[in-house]
Design a protein around this motif. Structure first.
Motif, PDB file in Angstrom:
ATOM      1  N   HIS A  35      93.399  26.150   4.265  1.00  0.00           N
ATOM      2  CA  HIS A  35      93.094  27.403   4.947  1.00  0.00           C
ATOM      3  C   HIS A  35      92.807  27.097   6.410  1.00  0.00           C
ATOM      4  O   HIS A  35      92.008  26.213   6.713  1.00  0.00           O
ATOM      5  N   THR A  36      93.456  27.818   7.304  1.00  0.00           N
ATOM      6  CA  THR A  36      93.167  27.679   8.726  1.00  0.00           C
ATOM      7  C   THR A  36      93.128  29.061   9.349  1.00  0.00           C
ATOM      8  O   THR A  36      93.801  29.983   8.877  1.00  0.00           O
ATOM      9  N   VAL A  37      92.311  29.193  10.370  1.00  0.00           N
ATOM     10  CA  VAL A  37      92.144  30.484  11.033  1.00  0.00           C
ATOM     11  C   VAL A  37      92.785  30.406  12.405  1.00  0.00           C
ATOM     12  O   VAL A  37      92.312  29.669  13.280  1.00  0.00           O
ATOM     13  N   GLY A  38      93.880  31.133  12.565  1.00  0.00           N
ATOM     14  CA  GLY A  38      94.562  31.156  13.846  1.00  0.00           C
ATOM     15  C   GLY A  38      93.869  32.076  14.834  1.00  0.00           C
ATOM     16  O   GLY A  38      93.042  32.913  14.461  1.00  0.00           O
ATOM     17  N   PRO A  39      94.221  31.933  16.091  1.00  0.00           N
ATOM     18  CA  PRO A  39      93.615  32.781  17.119  1.00  0.00           C
ATOM     19  C   PRO A  39      94.227  34.181  17.146  1.00  0.00           C
ATOM     20  O   PRO A  39      95.407  34.363  16.879  1.00  0.00           O
ATOM     21  N   VAL A  40      93.403  35.137  17.495  1.00  0.00           N
ATOM     22  CA  VAL A  40      93.892  36.479  17.804  1.00  0.00           C
ATOM     23  C   VAL A  40      94.509  36.404  19.199  1.00  0.00           C
ATOM     24  O   VAL A  40      93.986  35.716  20.083  1.00  0.00           O
ATOM     25  N   TRP A  41      95.629  37.078  19.395  1.00  0.00           N
ATOM     26  CA  TRP A  41      96.329  37.061  20.685  1.00  0.00           C
ATOM     27  C   TRP A  41      95.670  38.038  21.651  1.00  0.00           C
ATOM     28  O   TRP A  41      95.539  39.228  21.358  1.00  0.00           O
ATOM     29  N   TYR A  42      95.232  37.520  22.789  1.00  0.00           N
ATOM     30  CA  TYR A  42      94.658  38.339  23.866  1.00  0.00           C
ATOM     31  C   TYR A  42      95.472  38.172  25.143  1.00  0.00           C
ATOM     32  O   TYR A  42      94.921  38.179  26.236  1.00  0.00           O
ATOM     33  N   GLY A  43      96.771  37.967  24.993  1.00  0.00           N
ATOM     34  CA  GLY A  43      97.623  37.809  26.157  1.00  0.00           C
ATOM     35  C   GLY A  43      97.654  36.389  26.708  1.00  0.00           C
ATOM     36  O   GLY A  43      98.160  36.165  27.793  1.00  0.00           O
ATOM     37  N   GLY A  44      97.109  35.448  25.971  1.00  0.00           N
ATOM     38  CA  GLY A  44      97.109  34.055  26.410  1.00  0.00           C
ATOM     39  C   GLY A  44      95.933  33.699  27.296  1.00  0.00           C
ATOM     40  O   GLY A  44      95.905  32.621  27.888  1.00  0.00           O
ATOM     41  N   THR A  45      94.947  34.576  27.377  1.00  0.00           N
ATOM     42  CA  THR A  45      93.832  34.374  28.307  1.00  0.00           C
ATOM     43  C   THR A  45      92.584  33.760  27.667  1.00  0.00           C
ATOM     44  O   THR A  45      91.604  33.515  28.355  1.00  0.00           O
ATOM     45  N   ARG A  46      92.632  33.535  26.346  1.00  0.00           N
ATOM     46  CA  ARG A  46      91.433  33.033  25.657  1.00  0.00           C
ATOM     47  C   ARG A  46      91.724  31.757  24.864  1.00  0.00           C
ATOM     48  O   ARG A  46      91.291  31.611  23.724  1.00  0.00           O
ATOM     49  N   ASP A  47      92.450  30.840  25.475  1.00  0.00           N
ATOM     50  CA  ASP A  47      92.755  29.540  24.859  1.00  0.00           C
ATOM     51  C   ASP A  47      93.507  29.660  23.541  1.00  0.00           C
ATOM     52  O   ASP A  47      93.346  28.826  22.650  1.00  0.00           O
ATOM     53  N   GLU A  48      94.350  30.667  23.425  1.00  0.00           N
ATOM     54  CA  GLU A  48      95.076  30.868  22.182  1.00  0.00           C
ATOM     55  C   GLU A  48      95.971  29.677  21.831  1.00  0.00           C
ATOM     56  O   GLU A  48      95.992  29.244  20.673  1.00  0.00           O
TER      57      GLU A  48
ATOM     58  N   TYR B 155     100.061  37.261  17.739  1.00  0.00           N
ATOM     59  CA  TYR B 155     100.617  36.197  18.586  1.00  0.00           C
ATOM     60  C   TYR B 155     102.128  36.377  18.653  1.00  0.00           C
ATOM     61  O   TYR B 155     102.791  36.493  17.627  1.00  0.00           O
ATOM     62  N   PRO B 156     102.723  36.402  19.839  1.00  0.00           N
ATOM     63  CA  PRO B 156     104.177  36.572  19.943  1.00  0.00           C
ATOM     64  C   PRO B 156     104.915  35.426  19.233  1.00  0.00           C
ATOM     65  O   PRO B 156     104.589  34.247  19.427  1.00  0.00           O
ATOM     66  N   ALA B 157     105.894  35.775  18.420  1.00  0.00           N
ATOM     67  CA  ALA B 157     106.572  34.802  17.570  1.00  0.00           C
ATOM     68  C   ALA B 157     107.160  33.629  18.349  1.00  0.00           C
ATOM     69  O   ALA B 157     106.982  32.474  17.967  1.00  0.00           O
ATOM     70  N   ALA B 158     107.866  33.905  19.435  1.00  0.00           N
ATOM     71  CA  ALA B 158     108.513  32.816  20.185  1.00  0.00           C
ATOM     72  C   ALA B 158     107.479  31.849  20.747  1.00  0.00           C
ATOM     73  O   ALA B 158     107.669  30.625  20.720  1.00  0.00           O
ATOM     74  N   GLN B 159     106.381  32.374  21.246  1.00  0.00           N
ATOM     75  CA  GLN B 159     105.342  31.509  21.810  1.00  0.00           C
ATOM     76  C   GLN B 159     104.621  30.725  20.722  1.00  0.00           C
ATOM     77  O   GLN B 159     104.327  29.533  20.878  1.00  0.00           O
TER      78      GLN B 159
END
Length: 173
Positions: free
Chosen positions: A80-93, A128-132
């Motif tokens: 189990h791992t918890v990924g980051p919520v996407w905030y536009g890349g501004t929070r160390d995603e 999180y955008p798929a390509a990124q």
């Protein structure tokens, strides 16, 4: 360093471990998390509840990983791992998403396992955008697997569009 990309239901894969894109409480949810909990059966929820909370409602902080048996799944283990919520890349995603993949592989190695399947972590409701996300996942996995041919990674995508994003990242790397 074999990395394979498939379009499939991760709950049907026969690997040593599958990765669950979980929430911090590890108590099930929607998307891949809900599918894994349903397929594994109620024993998975019991095992997750037995993991200690490190803060109220948090058994696994973003970027970290926890291990449970797979119970009724074809996979012997769930990481189990918890990924980051996407905030536009501004929070160390990106660094947090990297840590998800690195920590999952660290648990795999600690258990002396050799096959693992990852979903598209953070690409569902976390936005999180798929390509990124694919670029981060592929680069991290390639880095972690360099010179280590005894681990086989499957990137399991639920849709053809997601598979295409991950295939593009793999081809570009």
């Amino acid at each position: 360093m074999p990395i394979e990309i498939v379009t499939a239901d991760i709950t049907h894969l026969r690997t040593d471990a599958i990765v669950n894109a979980a929430n911090p409480g590890l108590l099930g949810g929607g998307g891949v998390d809900g599918a894994i909990h349903r397929a594994a059966g109620p024993a998975l929820l019991q095992a997750c509840r037995a993991l200690p909370e490190i803060a109220p409602g948090v058994r696994c902080p973003t970027g970290e990983a926890r291990l449970t048996p797979g119970f009724a799944l074809p996979a012997r283990w769930v990481i189990h791992t918890v990924g980051p919520v996407w905030y536009g890349g501004t929070r160390d995603e990106a660094p947090l998403l990297e840590r998800c993949h690195r920590n999952a592989l660290q648990l795999l190695r600690a258990q002396r396992l050799h096959t693992i399947a990852f979903p598209a972590i953070s690409c569902g409701i976390y936005g999180y955008p798929a390509a990124q996300a694919a670029a981060v996942a592929v680069a991290t996995l390639r880095d972690e697997l360099a010179g280590n041919d005894d681990i086989e990674v499957t990137l399991c995508c639920f849709s053809e569009a997601m598979r295409a994003a991950f295939q593009h990242a793999l081809n570009a790397a």
